[in-house]
Design an enzyme around this catalytic site. Structure first.
Site, PDB file in Angstrom:
ATOM      1  N   LYS A  65       0.771   4.258   6.764  1.00 13.84           N
ATOM      2  CA  LYS A  65       0.058   5.130   5.825  1.00 13.84           C
ATOM      3  C   LYS A  65       0.617   6.548   5.917  1.00 13.84           C
ATOM      4  O   LYS A  65       1.327   6.898   6.837  1.00 13.84           O
ATOM      5  CB  LYS A  65      -1.444   5.180   6.132  1.00 13.84           C
ATOM      6  CG  LYS A  65      -2.139   3.844   6.150  1.00 13.84           C
ATOM      7  CD  LYS A  65      -2.259   3.234   4.792  1.00 13.84           C
ATOM      8  CE  LYS A  65      -2.990   1.898   4.889  1.00 13.84           C
ATOM      9  NZ  LYS A  65      -2.773   1.060   3.762  1.00 13.84           N
ATOM     10  N   SER A  97       0.798  -1.227   0.000  1.00  9.79           N
ATOM     11  CA  SER A  97       0.000   0.000   0.000  1.00  9.79           C
ATOM     12  C   SER A  97       0.832   1.279   0.000  1.00  9.79           C
ATOM     13  O   SER A  97       0.320   2.330  -0.371  1.00  9.79           O
ATOM     14  CB  SER A  97      -0.949   0.019   1.197  1.00  9.79           C
ATOM     15  OG  SER A  97      -0.253   0.238   2.385  1.00  9.79           O
TER      16      SER A  97
END
Length: 149
Positions: free
Chosen positions: A82, A39
């Site tokens: 993230k 990700s």
């Protein structure tokens, strides 16, 4: 016999002291972690080893653009890596015509690899209390070494 026992007790004492120092440093100052998943590519690749620090989240010094490690809002046994895209009060465009305001004490997190990331677009704003640390730089492998500036 007395000398051997004395040396053994002294050695065990040093090991306990060293363990306490290592524990405090890794819990409160900084640590190294291995990130898995795609990700955050191309910033962080799967199995990259990253140096993280714990002071920024503790003092609520998180900025837009920081790469953070947080507990996953949908699975508290899992940690996520993230990027902070929105801070409290920011308006985030979530579709072509809709936007969402980040509530107080929350952040909006997204992965750099948008096509392969489960992030705030799926589970919404993330409470600041779930942020554990801020990633500073990749330390391994050497071909990926660098900071997240």
């Amino acid at each position: 016999m007395k000398s051997l026992t004395s040396k053994l007790i002294k050695t065990v004492g040093y090991i306990i002291q060293y363990g306490c120092v290592v524990h405090c440093v890794s819990k409160y100052l900084g640590d190294i972690v291995m990130c898995s998943g795609r990700s955050m590519e191309p910033t962080v690749y799967s199995d990259d080893i990253v140096f993280i620090e714990h002071l920024s989240p503790r003092f609520r010094y998180i900025s837009r653009g920081d790469v953070i490690i947080a507990k996953c809002p949908t699975n508290p046994k899992q940690y996520i890596c993230k990027r902070v895209v929105g801070l409290p009060g920011d308006k985030i465009k979530t579709g072509f015509t809709t936007s969402q305001t980040v509530p107080p004490a929350h952040v909006w997190l997204e992965g750099d690899n948008r096509e392969n990331s489960s992030d705030s677009r799926a589970y919404g704003p993330v409470p600041l209390g779930l942020i554990c640390s801020r990633a500073m730089f990749v330390i391994w492998p050497f071909k990926h070494i660098g900071s997240f500036v």
